[in-house]
Write a protein that holds these residues in place. Structure first.
Motif, PDB file in Angstrom:
ATOM      1  N   ARG A   2       0.832  -1.205   0.000  1.00  0.00           N
ATOM      2  CA  ARG A   2       0.000   0.000   0.000  1.00  0.00           C
ATOM      3  C   ARG A   2       0.867   1.255   0.000  1.00  0.00           C
ATOM      4  NH1 ARG A   2      -5.188   1.636   1.459  1.00  0.00           N
ATOM      5  NH2 ARG A   2      -5.245   3.690   2.386  1.00  0.00           N
ATOM      6  N   THR A   3       1.886   1.256   0.833  1.00  0.00           N
ATOM      7  CA  THR A   3       2.766   2.419   0.936  1.00  0.00           C
ATOM      8  C   THR A   3       3.466   2.703  -0.384  1.00  0.00           C
ATOM      9  OG1 THR A   3       3.103   1.979   3.284  1.00  0.00           O
ATOM     10  CG2 THR A   3       4.711   3.395   2.201  1.00  0.00           C
ATOM     11  N   VAL A   4       3.949   1.667  -1.034  1.00  0.00           N
ATOM     12  CA  VAL A   4       4.634   1.830  -2.318  1.00  0.00           C
ATOM     13  C   VAL A   4       3.665   2.390  -3.361  1.00  0.00           C
ATOM     14  CG1 VAL A   4       5.771   0.608  -4.220  1.00  0.00           C
ATOM     15  CG2 VAL A   4       6.347   0.050  -1.851  1.00  0.00           C
ATOM     16  N   ALA A   5       2.448   1.874  -3.387  1.00  0.00           N
ATOM     17  CA  ALA A   5       1.456   2.350  -4.349  1.00  0.00           C
ATOM     18  C   ALA A   5       1.137   3.824  -4.117  1.00  0.00           C
ATOM     19  CB  ALA A   5       0.185   1.510  -4.259  1.00  0.00           C
ATOM     20  N   LEU A   6       0.943   4.217  -2.861  1.00  0.00           N
ATOM     21  CA  LEU A   6       0.640   5.616  -2.547  1.00  0.00           C
ATOM     22  C   LEU A   6       1.821   6.525  -2.870  1.00  0.00           C
ATOM     23  CD1 LEU A   6      -1.314   5.185   0.805  1.00  0.00           C
ATOM     24  CD2 LEU A   6      -2.253   5.804  -1.447  1.00  0.00           C
ATOM     25  N   GLN A   7       3.028   6.074  -2.571  1.00  0.00           N
ATOM     26  CA  GLN A   7       4.220   6.873  -2.888  1.00  0.00           C
ATOM     27  C   GLN A   7       4.376   7.040  -4.397  1.00  0.00           C
ATOM     28  OE1 GLN A   7       7.304   4.675  -0.882  1.00  0.00           O
ATOM     29  NE2 GLN A   7       7.096   5.865   1.007  1.00  0.00           N
ATOM     30  N   THR A   8       4.119   5.985  -5.148  1.00  0.00           N
ATOM     31  CA  THR A   8       4.225   6.052  -6.607  1.00  0.00           C
ATOM     32  C   THR A   8       3.199   7.029  -7.168  1.00  0.00           C
ATOM     33  OG1 THR A   8       5.043   3.788  -6.693  1.00  0.00           O
ATOM     34  CG2 THR A   8       4.157   4.703  -8.735  1.00  0.00           C
ATOM     35  N   ALA A   9       1.971   6.946  -6.691  1.00  0.00           N
ATOM     36  CA  ALA A   9       0.934   7.867  -7.153  1.00  0.00           C
ATOM     37  C   ALA A   9       1.314   9.310  -6.816  1.00  0.00           C
ATOM     38  CB  ALA A   9      -0.406   7.506  -6.535  1.00  0.00           C
ATOM     39  N   SER A  10       1.804   9.541  -5.623  1.00  0.00           N
ATOM     40  CA  SER A  10       2.208  10.892  -5.219  1.00  0.00           C
ATOM     41  C   SER A  10       3.326  11.432  -6.098  1.00  0.00           C
ATOM     42  CB  SER A  10       2.655  10.905  -3.764  1.00  0.00           C
ATOM     43  OG  SER A  10       1.562  10.666  -2.920  1.00  0.00           O
ATOM     44  N   LYS A  11       4.313  10.592  -6.402  1.00  0.00           N
ATOM     45  CA  LYS A  11       5.417  11.014  -7.272  1.00  0.00           C
ATOM     46  C   LYS A  11       4.903  11.366  -8.663  1.00  0.00           C
ATOM     47  CE  LYS A  11       9.100   8.344  -5.131  1.00  0.00           C
ATOM     48  NZ  LYS A  11      10.028   7.210  -5.296  1.00  0.00           N
ATOM     49  N   MET A  12       4.022  10.539  -9.206  1.00  0.00           N
ATOM     50  CA  MET A  12       3.462  10.796 -10.540  1.00  0.00           C
ATOM     51  C   MET A  12       2.695  12.117 -10.556  1.00  0.00           C
ATOM     52  SD  MET A  12       2.106   6.974 -11.747  1.00  0.00           S
ATOM     53  CE  MET A  12       0.465   7.437 -11.270  1.00  0.00           C
ATOM     54  N   LEU A  13       1.905  12.352  -9.527  1.00  0.00           N
ATOM     55  CA  LEU A  13       1.074  13.556  -9.473  1.00  0.00           C
ATOM     56  C   LEU A  13       1.891  14.820  -9.229  1.00  0.00           C
ATOM     57  CD1 LEU A  13      -1.890  12.082  -7.438  1.00  0.00           C
ATOM     58  CD2 LEU A  13      -1.978  12.847  -9.831  1.00  0.00           C
ATOM     59  N   ALA A  14       3.058  14.691  -8.631  1.00  0.00           N
ATOM     60  CA  ALA A  14       3.891  15.851  -8.310  1.00  0.00           C
ATOM     61  C   ALA A  14       4.608  16.427  -9.526  1.00  0.00           C
ATOM     62  CB  ALA A  14       4.909  15.478  -7.242  1.00  0.00           C
ATOM     63  N   VAL A  15       4.718  15.655 -10.579  1.00  0.00           N
ATOM     64  CA  VAL A  15       5.438  16.093 -11.779  1.00  0.00           C
ATOM     65  C   VAL A  15       4.551  17.011 -12.616  1.00  0.00           C
ATOM     66  CG1 VAL A  15       6.536  15.309 -13.914  1.00  0.00           C
ATOM     67  CG2 VAL A  15       6.803  13.977 -11.820  1.00  0.00           C
ATOM     68  N   LYS A  16       5.093  18.146 -13.030  1.00  0.00           N
ATOM     69  CA  LYS A  16       4.366  19.082 -13.904  1.00  0.00           C
ATOM     70  C   LYS A  16       4.274  18.456 -15.294  1.00  0.00           C
ATOM     71  CE  LYS A  16       3.361  23.615 -14.854  1.00  0.00           C
ATOM     72  NZ  LYS A  16       2.029  24.012 -14.563  1.00  0.00           N
ATOM     73  N   ASN A  31      -7.273   5.070 -10.098  1.00  0.00           N
ATOM     74  CA  ASN A  31      -7.404   3.612 -10.104  1.00  0.00           C
ATOM     75  C   ASN A  31      -6.626   2.976  -8.951  1.00  0.00           C
ATOM     76  OD1 ASN A  31      -9.143   3.460 -12.292  1.00  0.00           O
ATOM     77  ND2 ASN A  31      -7.471   3.468 -13.754  1.00  0.00           N
ATOM     78  N   ILE A  32      -5.458   3.526  -8.642  1.00  0.00           N
ATOM     79  CA  ILE A  32      -4.687   3.033  -7.500  1.00  0.00           C
ATOM     80  C   ILE A  32      -5.474   3.250  -6.212  1.00  0.00           C
ATOM     81  CG2 ILE A  32      -2.645   3.495  -6.053  1.00  0.00           C
ATOM     82  CD1 ILE A  32      -1.139   4.075  -8.730  1.00  0.00           C
ATOM     83  N   TYR A  33      -6.003   4.451  -6.029  1.00  0.00           N
ATOM     84  CA  TYR A  33      -6.752   4.757  -4.807  1.00  0.00           C
ATOM     85  C   TYR A  33      -8.000   3.883  -4.665  1.00  0.00           C
ATOM     86  CZ  TYR A  33      -3.847   8.998  -4.779  1.00  0.00           C
ATOM     87  OH  TYR A  33      -2.801   9.883  -4.784  1.00  0.00           O
ATOM     88  N   ILE A  34      -8.691   3.648  -5.775  1.00  0.00           N
ATOM     89  CA  ILE A  34      -9.878   2.788  -5.728  1.00  0.00           C
ATOM     90  C   ILE A  34      -9.471   1.362  -5.349  1.00  0.00           C
ATOM     91  CG2 ILE A  34     -11.691   1.715  -7.129  1.00  0.00           C
ATOM     92  CD1 ILE A  34     -11.929   4.435  -8.598  1.00  0.00           C
ATOM     93  N   ALA A  35      -8.384   0.865  -5.954  1.00  0.00           N
ATOM     94  CA  ALA A  35      -7.913  -0.484  -5.628  1.00  0.00           C
ATOM     95  C   ALA A  35      -7.563  -0.604  -4.148  1.00  0.00           C
ATOM     96  CB  ALA A  35      -6.711  -0.854  -6.493  1.00  0.00           C
ATOM     97  N   LEU A  36      -7.107   0.486  -3.555  1.00  0.00           N
ATOM     98  CA  LEU A  36      -6.763   0.508  -2.131  1.00  0.00           C
ATOM     99  C   LEU A  36      -7.972   0.847  -1.252  1.00  0.00           C
ATOM    100  CD1 LEU A  36      -3.333   2.362  -2.344  1.00  0.00           C
ATOM    101  CD2 LEU A  36      -3.733  -0.105  -2.014  1.00  0.00           C
ATOM    102  N   ASP A  37      -9.144   1.035  -1.889  1.00  0.00           N
ATOM    103  CA  ASP A  37     -10.377   1.391  -1.188  1.00  0.00           C
ATOM    104  C   ASP A  37     -10.207   2.684  -0.390  1.00  0.00           C
ATOM    105  OD1 ASP A  37     -13.101   0.824  -0.695  1.00  0.00           O
ATOM    106  OD2 ASP A  37     -12.621  -0.057   1.261  1.00  0.00           O
ATOM    107  N   ASP A  38      -9.497   3.642  -0.998  1.00  0.00           N
ATOM    108  CA  ASP A  38      -9.208   4.925  -0.358  1.00  0.00           C
ATOM    109  C   ASP A  38     -10.046   6.010  -1.037  1.00  0.00           C
ATOM    110  OD1 ASP A  38      -8.140   7.170   0.859  1.00  0.00           O
ATOM    111  OD2 ASP A  38      -6.082   6.408   0.776  1.00  0.00           O
ATOM    112  N   TRP A  39     -11.329   5.995  -0.735  1.00  0.00           N
ATOM    113  CA  TRP A  39     -12.274   6.896  -1.414  1.00  0.00           C
ATOM    114  C   TRP A  39     -12.067   8.353  -1.049  1.00  0.00           C
ATOM    115  CZ3 TRP A  39     -14.718   5.215  -5.519  1.00  0.00           C
ATOM    116  CH2 TRP A  39     -14.794   3.837  -5.701  1.00  0.00           C
TER     117      TRP A  39
END
Length: 98
Positions: A2-16, A31-39
């Protein structure tokens, strides 16, 4: 994991990025957040993107789906109405009105 998935999503979103690329990145993060049930993260990301995008109706429509999933039917309808109001051009207006 879960931590790796959230960190990856955060890194992707931080890039302009170009707005078209950004849309794909946001979709992947959602899709990552939904898979983690993080609504809550799904809701927050869609609300943020809707507030900064040139095409907020796309994000508002997805946000309406989230609200419906969470049991907020009136909020979902309100967001769909907002998406329709913010859609520009006859094809988009028809699509979002339908």
């Amino acid at each position: 994991m879960r931590t790796v998935a959230l960190q990856t999503a955060s890194k992707m979103l931080a890039v302009k990025q170009d707005p078209y690329v950004r849309a794909g990145v946001v979709n992947s993060a959602i899709n990552i957040y939904i898979a983690l049930d993080d609504w809550a993260r799904v809701r927050d990301l869609l609300a943020l993107e809707a507030s900064t995008s040139n095409t907020p109706h796309y994000y508002l429509g997805d946000l309406a789906d989230v609200e419906e999933h969470l049991g907020n039917k009136q909020g979902s309808v309100d967001l769909l109405a907002e998406a329709y109001a913010k859609a520009k051009g006859p094809a988009s207006r028809f699509q979002w009105g339908y």
